[in-house]
Design a protein around this motif. Structure first.
Motif, PDB file in Angstrom:
ATOM      1  N   GLU A 125       1.067  -1.243  -0.066  1.00  0.00           N
ATOM      2  CA  GLU A 125      -0.077  -0.149  -0.056  1.00  0.00           C
ATOM      3  C   GLU A 125       0.942   1.229   0.230  1.00  0.00           C
ATOM      4  O   GLU A 125       0.337   2.532   0.114  1.00  0.00           O
ATOM      5  N   GLY A 126       1.974   0.918   0.154  1.00  0.00           N
ATOM      6  CA  GLY A 126       3.053   2.300   0.069  1.00  0.00           C
ATOM      7  C   GLY A 126       3.397   2.801   1.455  1.00  0.00           C
ATOM      8  O   GLY A 126       4.132   3.902   1.402  1.00  0.00           O
ATOM      9  N   THR A 127       3.100   2.279   2.649  1.00  0.00           N
ATOM     10  CA  THR A 127       3.032   2.355   3.899  1.00  0.00           C
ATOM     11  C   THR A 127       4.726   2.555   4.029  1.00  0.00           C
ATOM     12  O   THR A 127       5.263   1.472   3.913  1.00  0.00           O
ATOM     13  N   LYS A 128       5.262   3.293   4.852  1.00  0.00           N
ATOM     14  CA  LYS A 128       6.702   3.357   5.061  1.00  0.00           C
ATOM     15  C   LYS A 128       6.827   2.192   6.555  1.00  0.00           C
ATOM     16  O   LYS A 128       6.152   2.538   7.351  1.00  0.00           O
ATOM     17  N   ILE A 129       7.819   1.366   6.177  1.00  0.00           N
ATOM     18  CA  ILE A 129       7.880   0.503   7.224  1.00  0.00           C
ATOM     19  C   ILE A 129       9.378   0.293   7.550  1.00  0.00           C
ATOM     20  O   ILE A 129      10.144   0.810   6.515  1.00  0.00           O
ATOM     21  N   ASN A 130       9.953  -0.331   8.426  1.00  0.00           N
ATOM     22  CA  ASN A 130      11.382  -0.953   8.471  1.00  0.00           C
ATOM     23  C   ASN A 130      11.399  -2.292   8.645  1.00  0.00           C
ATOM     24  O   ASN A 130      10.521  -3.027   9.590  1.00  0.00           O
ATOM     25  N   LEU A 131      12.208  -3.015   7.922  1.00  0.00           N
ATOM     26  CA  LEU A 131      12.426  -4.514   7.940  1.00  0.00           C
ATOM     27  C   LEU A 131      13.537  -4.752   8.763  1.00  0.00           C
ATOM     28  O   LEU A 131      14.665  -3.995   8.855  1.00  0.00           O
ATOM     29  N   ALA A 132      13.587  -5.961   9.692  1.00  0.00           N
ATOM     30  CA  ALA A 132      14.786  -6.304  10.409  1.00  0.00           C
ATOM     31  C   ALA A 132      14.866  -7.893  10.264  1.00  0.00           C
ATOM     32  O   ALA A 132      13.772  -8.553   9.902  1.00  0.00           O
ATOM     33  N   VAL A 133      16.092  -8.400  10.880  1.00  0.00           N
ATOM     34  CA  VAL A 133      15.918  -9.883  11.075  1.00  0.00           C
ATOM     35  C   VAL A 133      16.616 -10.262  12.361  1.00  0.00           C
ATOM     36  O   VAL A 133      17.427  -9.371  12.711  1.00  0.00           O
ATOM     37  N   SER A 134      16.129 -11.302  13.057  1.00  0.00           N
ATOM     38  CA  SER A 134      16.697 -11.657  14.233  1.00  0.00           C
ATOM     39  C   SER A 134      16.750 -13.222  14.133  1.00  0.00           C
ATOM     40  O   SER A 134      16.694 -13.839  13.253  1.00  0.00           O
ATOM     41  N   HIS A 135      17.256 -13.844  15.417  1.00  0.00           N
ATOM     42  CA  HIS A 135      17.179 -15.079  15.547  1.00  0.00           C
ATOM     43  C   HIS A 135      15.948 -15.588  15.405  1.00  0.00           C
ATOM     44  O   HIS A 135      15.629 -17.077  15.079  1.00  0.00           O
ATOM     45  N   MET A 136      14.703 -15.232  15.542  1.00  0.00           N
ATOM     46  CA  MET A 136      13.317 -15.581  15.436  1.00  0.00           C
ATOM     47  C   MET A 136      12.760 -15.535  14.013  1.00  0.00           C
ATOM     48  O   MET A 136      12.233 -16.703  13.701  1.00  0.00           O
ATOM     49  N   GLY A 137      13.120 -14.852  13.076  1.00  0.00           N
ATOM     50  CA  GLY A 137      12.638 -14.593  11.772  1.00  0.00           C
ATOM     51  C   GLY A 137      12.782 -13.178  11.248  1.00  0.00           C
ATOM     52  O   GLY A 137      13.707 -12.401  11.822  1.00  0.00           O
ATOM     53  N   VAL A 138      12.010 -12.961  10.471  1.00  0.00           N
ATOM     54  CA  VAL A 138      11.853 -11.381   9.846  1.00  0.00           C
ATOM     55  C   VAL A 138      10.814 -10.674  10.463  1.00  0.00           C
ATOM     56  O   VAL A 138       9.841 -11.176  10.983  1.00  0.00           O
ATOM     57  N   LEU A 139      11.342  -9.361  10.880  1.00  0.00           N
ATOM     58  CA  LEU A 139      10.542  -8.678  11.803  1.00  0.00           C
ATOM     59  C   LEU A 139       9.968  -7.391  10.880  1.00  0.00           C
ATOM     60  O   LEU A 139      10.761  -6.847  10.136  1.00  0.00           O
ATOM     61  N   VAL A 140       8.847  -6.850  11.184  1.00  0.00           N
ATOM     62  CA  VAL A 140       8.314  -5.752  10.354  1.00  0.00           C
ATOM     63  C   VAL A 140       8.232  -4.592  11.820  1.00  0.00           C
ATOM     64  O   VAL A 140       7.351  -5.009  12.574  1.00  0.00           O
ATOM     65  N   PHE A 141       8.613  -3.448  11.471  1.00  0.00           N
ATOM     66  CA  PHE A 141       8.565  -2.142  12.507  1.00  0.00           C
ATOM     67  C   PHE A 141       7.823  -1.052  11.662  1.00  0.00           C
ATOM     68  O   PHE A 141       7.917  -0.995  10.665  1.00  0.00           O
ATOM     69  N   GLN A 142       6.951  -0.329  12.365  1.00  0.00           N
ATOM     70  CA  GLN A 142       6.407   1.061  11.959  1.00  0.00           C
ATOM     71  C   GLN A 142       7.054   1.877  12.883  1.00  0.00           C
ATOM     72  O   GLN A 142       6.816   1.871  14.103  1.00  0.00           O
ATOM     73  N   GLY A 143       8.147   2.740  12.295  1.00  0.00           N
ATOM     74  CA  GLY A 143       8.930   3.605  13.449  1.00  0.00           C
ATOM     75  C   GLY A 143       9.707   2.533  14.222  1.00  0.00           C
ATOM     76  O   GLY A 143      10.329   1.880  13.654  1.00  0.00           O
TER      77      GLY A 143
END
Length: 741
Positions: A125-143
């Motif tokens: 939808e074009g919403t700005k997000i941040n992606l990250a990765v950790s021991h658990m898996g792929v993470l999605v952040f908003q701010g």
């Protein structure tokens, strides 16, 4: 400028074996804090900085702290929380740099932004997000707020196409809806870089071995050939565990107080009675801490010139008075097993009580399983008897303290003889309830008539080869288990064999496996191997003894296991499905001893698993008699200074405190598998009264205050960690009734 950085952030920094490695990780946390990557509350930031200060400049000194904070930037605008930093630092007096680094990692790992590196992206939808990765898996952040986690177990495939990063989920996760999620990154290079990081994290934390590179196509190739190169987390843990890797010498910045500023050991009196009395005082302190009772023991501790005057402090009159008082409580102590039984029933019946019980066990002050503390009053009486016996042997009949000591010994002997059978029942019930909490797949382990005999690690022959298993031998059955994947690292039951009709035979020649023996039962036959010939002998002896007793039993036990819904049927022969382990099973089975709550990490079950050994009920009984407390000086193999610690030895484990007044231990050292000895010339120890503890390449030195205390520490550790030949608890009932300590 070349900057080194941490690549993989483990969920439990306790898995980091090397002190120097933990120091480097602490430096990374320090950098993340300064660069505002590790966002947290002001209180947490102040606490982190206070531990970093303790590690770098030592104990609190207000003027030095303020000067240091002026010249060192731990956090932007740190002046606003400087008061809190100083307040926290004031509380860390005596904490070593290694302990401070560990505290930094313990605090940091609980923060949501621990190890997180943002990659700017947007969703469909074009919403700005941040992606990250950790021991658990792929993470999605908003701010800075995490809004979604795609665990590795849910992800079927990760891929990228130009700037698009694609996550394909398993059908059971997404159902009939969209099974592929799409995120847009800034450029193809950014997208490929994030995909590579995901591949590396997945390989490191989830796989057993690094994947082998695929053969290159001769003419055409599609997609990236990128693979993670390097050891996985499991391989690293196994490497350190199996090789006993030599630790890197690490020169700490901590300033050690010169030894001559501690007690002057050589000025203490040399009379043995003084040190026996002092042992009573030291162990009484531990006992009272365990009971949380405020009691004053009328003993004087400290420097004295009694040996010059010839006027020794008496202890017999104090002990006699107290033994006569304690006699009034014998009837209550005889009902101790009823208390334990009712407590166990109540925790099963009342969920709220069960939660209170579990929450209390997670507190640092509860350094042993809770019901272990309930045994302390009877066990303490046994200790009084042993210590008074030593005093009576030391004194001559003419000594003015002899008569009182002998009468006190008589009083306590009467009590212990009345309570002996209660103690045997209590210790057995306590052990069964402890195992009940740590085993998945059985709900009535404490059934009446069942006795615990031995627990330990054996290797079971399966279609995959030899697999590590924990075995538990009882008076009516043999259980075998593997490490589960729960947060508390419980063991999952794979099978159980009744002892009736069982046969055990040595089978090294048949299978060409060292220390191997075969167990034949009515349902199935299993082949197992022990770590040493001695271990094999212990298991075969206890198994044969238990089988013989089961044969002689006139009443055939009607105790049957009531497995939980997911547990295997008795003696299941479906070895492949039964023994199939997931990646999480394998990873969990190799995790650190420190991963569990304090007492769970130190239960003999977990220690046996990691040290490849076993423990019998007889060992537990001997360990109860061999408990000790007191101040010792500790030195690591590669360190120069000695550190004074209050040390408690109980349940096969050393617990370390700064002082005897502390409520909970700083650290612990399970001693199963360790060997105690005097240092050799190559150790370079030029001090008296030093003993050495060694397991593979792990070496510790401890210095006692006198010849007597040195010999006592050597004696109790040797006795508690060396297996008796036979278990007196397995004697026939008529002989068991005559059993004394």
């Amino acid at each position: 400028m070349l900057r080194l950085a941490v690549k993989f952030f483990p969920p439990d920094p306790g898995q980091l074996q090397e002190e120097y490695t933990r120091y480097l990780f602490a430096l990374q946390i320090k950098r993340d804090l300064a660069e505002e990557r590790l966002t947290c509350s002001d209180n947490t930031a102040a606490l982190l900085i206070s531990h970093l200060l303790q590690s770098e400049i030592g104990d609190f000194d207000e003027s030095e702290d303020r000067e240091h904070l002026k010249g060192n930037r731990y956090l932007p605008n740190q002046e606003r929380i400087q008061g809190k930093i100083l307040e926290f630092h004031r509380k860390h007096v005596g904490q070593t740099p290694a302990e401070s680094d560990f505290q930094v990692l313990e605090i940091a790992r609980k923060l949501e932004m621990y190890g997180i590196r943002f990659h700017l992206a947007s969703d469909r939808e074009g919403t700005k997000i941040n992606l990250a990765v950790s021991h658990m898996g792929v993470l999605v952040f908003q701010g800075n707020t995490k809004i979604n986690t795609f665990n590795w177990s849910k992800v079927r495939k990760l891929s990228f196409k130009r700037k698009r990063f694609l996550i394909k989920l398993h059908p059971e996760v997404c159902g009939p809806y969209q099974d592929t999620l799409e995120f847009l990154l800034g450029s193809r290079d950014e997208c490929k870089n994030f995909w590579k990081i995901c591949v590396e994290y997945h390989t490191f934390f989830r796989l057993f071995d690094q994947p082998k590179p695929k053969a290159k196509a001769v003419f055409f190739s599609r997609g990236s050939s990128f693979r993670y190169s390097g050891r996985t987390q499991k391989q690293l843990v196994d490497y350190i565990k199996d090789s006993g890797m030599k630790k890197t010498p690490y020169e700490s910045t901590y300033i050690v107080i010169p030894i001559d500023q501690f007690l002057f050991f050589q000025r203490y009196p040399t009379d043995k009675a003084y040190f026996i009395a002092k042992e009573i005082l030291a162990t009484e302190r531990t006992y009272l801490k365990d009971l949380e009772v405020i009691t004053v023991l009328s003993l004087e501790e400290g420097k004295t010139n009694a040996h010059v005057k010839g006027d020794y402090q008496r202890i017999g009159d104090v002990m006699l008075r107290n033994m006569r008082t304690l006699k009034e409580f014998t009837s209550y102590l005889q009902k101790h097993d009823e208390v334990l039984t009712e407590l166990e029933k109540a925790t099963k019946r009342l969920k709220k009580l069960e939660m209170v019980y579990k929450e209390f066990e997670l507190q640092k002050v509860c350094y042993l399983p809770l019901n272990t503390f309930l045994l302390k009053p009877i066990q303490r009486l046994m200790h009084y008897k042993l210590i008074l016996g030593r005093l009576c042997k030391h004194y001559t009949a003419e000594h003015r303290d002899f008569a009182d000591c002998r009468n006190a010994l008589k009083e306590v002997t009467e009590m212990t003889s009345q309570l002996q059978h209660s103690l045997i029942r209590l210790e057995n019930f306590q052990k069964l309830t402890e195992l009940q909490h740590d085993l998945i797949g059985i709900d009535n382990l404490t059934a009446p008539g069942r006795e615990f005999i031995r627990e330990g690690c054996l290797y079971k022959l399966t279609k995959k080869g030899l697999q590590q298993r924990m075995f538990f031998l009882f008076s009516d059955m043999l259980l075998y288990t593997s490490k589960g994947v729960t947060g508390t690292n419980q063991f999952k039951i794979h099978g159980h064999l009744p002892l009736h009709g069982m046969l055990v035979e040595e089978s090294e020649n048949e299978w060409a496996v060292p220390h191997c023996f075969t167990i034949y039962s009515a349902q199935k036959t299993i082949v197992v191997a022990a770590s040493t010939r001695l271990e094999m002998g212990k298991w075969m002896e206890d198994l044969n003894m238990a089988i013989e007793m089961a044969k002689k039993s006139t009443e055939k036990s009607d105790i049957f296991l009531k497995p939980l819904p997911n547990s295997p049927p008795p003696g299941s022969s479906d070895e492949v499905s039964l023994e199939q382990e997931s990646e999480d099973d394998i990873h969990s089975s190799r995790s650190s001893l420190d991963r569990q709550s304090h007492h769970r990490a130190n239960t003999t079950m977990h220690v046996c698993w990691y040290r490849n050994t076993s423990v019998s009920m007889a060992d537990h009984s001997v360990a109860v008699e061999n408990q000790l407390s007191g101040y010792l000086l500790r030195k690591f193999k590669n360190s120069n200074g000695w550190q004074k610690l209050w040390v408690v030895f109980t349940n096969f484990c050393l617990f370390f405190y700064k002082t005897h007044q502390d409520d909970y231990p700083l650290a612990s050292l399970p001693l199963l598998g360790y060997v105690v000895s005097s240092p050799v010339e190559a150790d370079g120890i030029q001090k008296d009264y030093v003993f050495k503890l060694q397991f593979k390449s792990h070496v510790y030195f401890f210095r006692a205050e006198s010849k007597y205390t040195f010999e006592r520490w050597m004696e109790v550790i040797k006795r508690a960690t060396s297996s008796p030949a036979r278990s007196s608890l397995l004697l026939p009932k008529d002989e068991k009734d005559r059993h004394t300590d």
